[in-house]
Design a protein around this motif. Structure first.
Motif, PDB file in Angstrom:
ATOM      1  N   LEU A 225       5.574   4.367  -7.653  1.00 17.75           N
ATOM      2  CA  LEU A 225       4.691   5.478  -7.329  1.00 17.75           C
ATOM      3  C   LEU A 225       5.272   6.315  -6.192  1.00 17.75           C
ATOM      4  CD1 LEU A 225       1.996   6.772  -8.089  1.00 17.75           C
ATOM      5  CD2 LEU A 225       0.882   5.249  -6.460  1.00 17.75           C
ATOM      6  N   ARG A 226       5.800   5.662  -5.158  1.00 17.76           N
ATOM      7  CA  ARG A 226       6.431   6.380  -4.047  1.00 17.76           C
ATOM      8  C   ARG A 226       7.575   7.257  -4.549  1.00 17.76           C
ATOM      9  NH1 ARG A 226       9.871   2.682  -0.749  1.00 17.76           N
ATOM     10  NH2 ARG A 226      11.065   2.946  -2.644  1.00 17.76           N
TER      11      ARG A 226
ATOM     12  N   SER B 178       0.848  -1.195   0.000  1.00 20.37           N
ATOM     13  CA  SER B 178       0.000   0.000   0.000  1.00 20.37           C
ATOM     14  C   SER B 178       0.875   1.234   0.000  1.00 20.37           C
ATOM     15  CB  SER B 178      -0.901   0.024   1.236  1.00 20.37           C
ATOM     16  OG  SER B 178      -1.781  -1.068   1.225  1.00 20.37           O
ATOM     17  N   VAL B 179       0.397   2.286  -0.644  1.00 18.97           N
ATOM     18  CA  VAL B 179       1.077   3.575  -0.639  1.00 18.97           C
ATOM     19  C   VAL B 179       0.253   4.506   0.238  1.00 18.97           C
ATOM     20  CG1 VAL B 179       1.786   5.566  -2.016  1.00 18.97           C
ATOM     21  CG2 VAL B 179       2.093   3.261  -2.916  1.00 18.97           C
ATOM     22  N   GLN B 180       0.884   5.075   1.256  1.00 18.63           N
ATOM     23  CA  GLN B 180       0.225   6.005   2.179  1.00 18.63           C
ATOM     24  C   GLN B 180       0.852   7.379   1.989  1.00 18.63           C
ATOM     25  OE1 GLN B 180      -2.237   5.244   4.754  1.00 18.63           O
ATOM     26  NE2 GLN B 180      -2.376   7.453   4.783  1.00 18.63           N
ATOM     27  N   LEU B 181      -0.006   8.389   1.749  1.00 18.24           N
ATOM     28  CA  LEU B 181       0.461   9.761   1.558  1.00 18.24           C
ATOM     29  C   LEU B 181       0.135  10.574   2.793  1.00 18.24           C
ATOM     30  CD1 LEU B 181      -1.097  10.102  -1.977  1.00 18.24           C
ATOM     31  CD2 LEU B 181       1.294   9.694  -1.481  1.00 18.24           C
TER      32      LEU B 181
ATOM     33  N   LYS C  27      -4.606   6.968   0.717  1.00 16.72           N
ATOM     34  CA  LYS C  27      -3.968   5.664   0.722  1.00 16.72           C
ATOM     35  C   LYS C  27      -4.420   4.908  -0.509  1.00 16.72           C
ATOM     36  CE  LYS C  27      -3.263   1.562   3.546  1.00 16.72           C
ATOM     37  NZ  LYS C  27      -3.467   0.940   4.845  1.00 16.72           N
ATOM     38  N   ILE C  28      -3.485   4.237  -1.139  1.00 17.18           N
ATOM     39  CA  ILE C  28      -3.805   3.373  -2.276  1.00 17.18           C
ATOM     40  C   ILE C  28      -3.404   1.965  -1.866  1.00 17.18           C
ATOM     41  CG2 ILE C  28      -3.473   2.910  -4.723  1.00 17.18           C
ATOM     42  CD1 ILE C  28      -2.492   5.813  -5.007  1.00 17.18           C
ATOM     43  N   PRO C  29      -4.382   1.101  -1.567  1.00 15.03           N
ATOM     44  CA  PRO C  29      -4.069  -0.262  -1.125  1.00 15.03           C
ATOM     45  C   PRO C  29      -3.942  -1.229  -2.295  1.00 15.03           C
ATOM     46  CG  PRO C  29      -6.417   0.090  -0.986  1.00 15.03           C
ATOM     47  CD  PRO C  29      -5.814   1.381  -1.501  1.00 15.03           C
TER      48      PRO C  29
END
Length: 163
Positions: free
Chosen positions: A148-149, A123-126, A136-138
């Motif tokens: 993406l990060r 997951s990406v957490q902003l 958040k993109i899970p």
């Protein structure tokens, strides 16, 4: 909406989530529904009577209903990278769209719990200065989450520096 080279307005290019998150959530639904059905059937059968053990079937109905809902929810998640911000859209009944300007990002992290790692997900957490930001993109593939990060971090640094 973005503006193209000729001045026309065009939709952003949305990216959906890969199927691994759907498989993980449905597997957990099946696991917990079957455990609840068996437990309900055994407890009711032993304490009240064998006919009452059929109440365990209710959990199988919950399983069928949840299967459909999880699929609809999974299909609703998507994100789009635009020139100045990141869009995250989700929700079936209550649609929610989050816009995160690159210049407002303070931290972008990739996380992956044990179950996510087992299914090859991350997951990406902003994080922004606003405490209420839920960006958040899970359920991304780890390589996509890292890409993406790195891209968001690069764009965030460029935008915050006024470049």
């Amino acid at each position: 909406m973005e503006t193209g080279t000729t001045g026309e307005t065009r939709e952003p290019e949305w990216v959906g989530l890969p199927g691994g998150l759907l498989a993980l959530r449905r597997m957990l639904l099946v696991l917990w529904s079957v455990v609840a059905a068996v437990a309900t059937g055994v407890v009711m059968g032993l304490s009240v009577g064998p006919v009452w053990a059929l109440l365990g079937v209710v959990w199988l109905l919950v399983l069928a209903w949840g299967w459909v809902l999880i699929g609809r929810n999974w299909r609703s998640w998507r994100y789009a990278e635009r020139a100045d911000d990141l869009l995250i859209s989700r929700g079936v009944l209550w649609r929610e769209q989050t816009v995160v300007p690159y210049g407002r990002m303070q931290l972008v992290e990739v996380t992956s719990g044990p179950m996510e790692r087992r299914f090859g997900l991350a997951s990406v957490q902003l994080h922004t200065a606003a405490a209420a930001t839920d960006a958040k993109i899970p359920g991304l593939a780890p390589a996509e989450a890292e890409r993406l990060r790195d891209r968001l971090t690069e764009l965030g640094q460029a935008r915050s520096a006024g470049l």
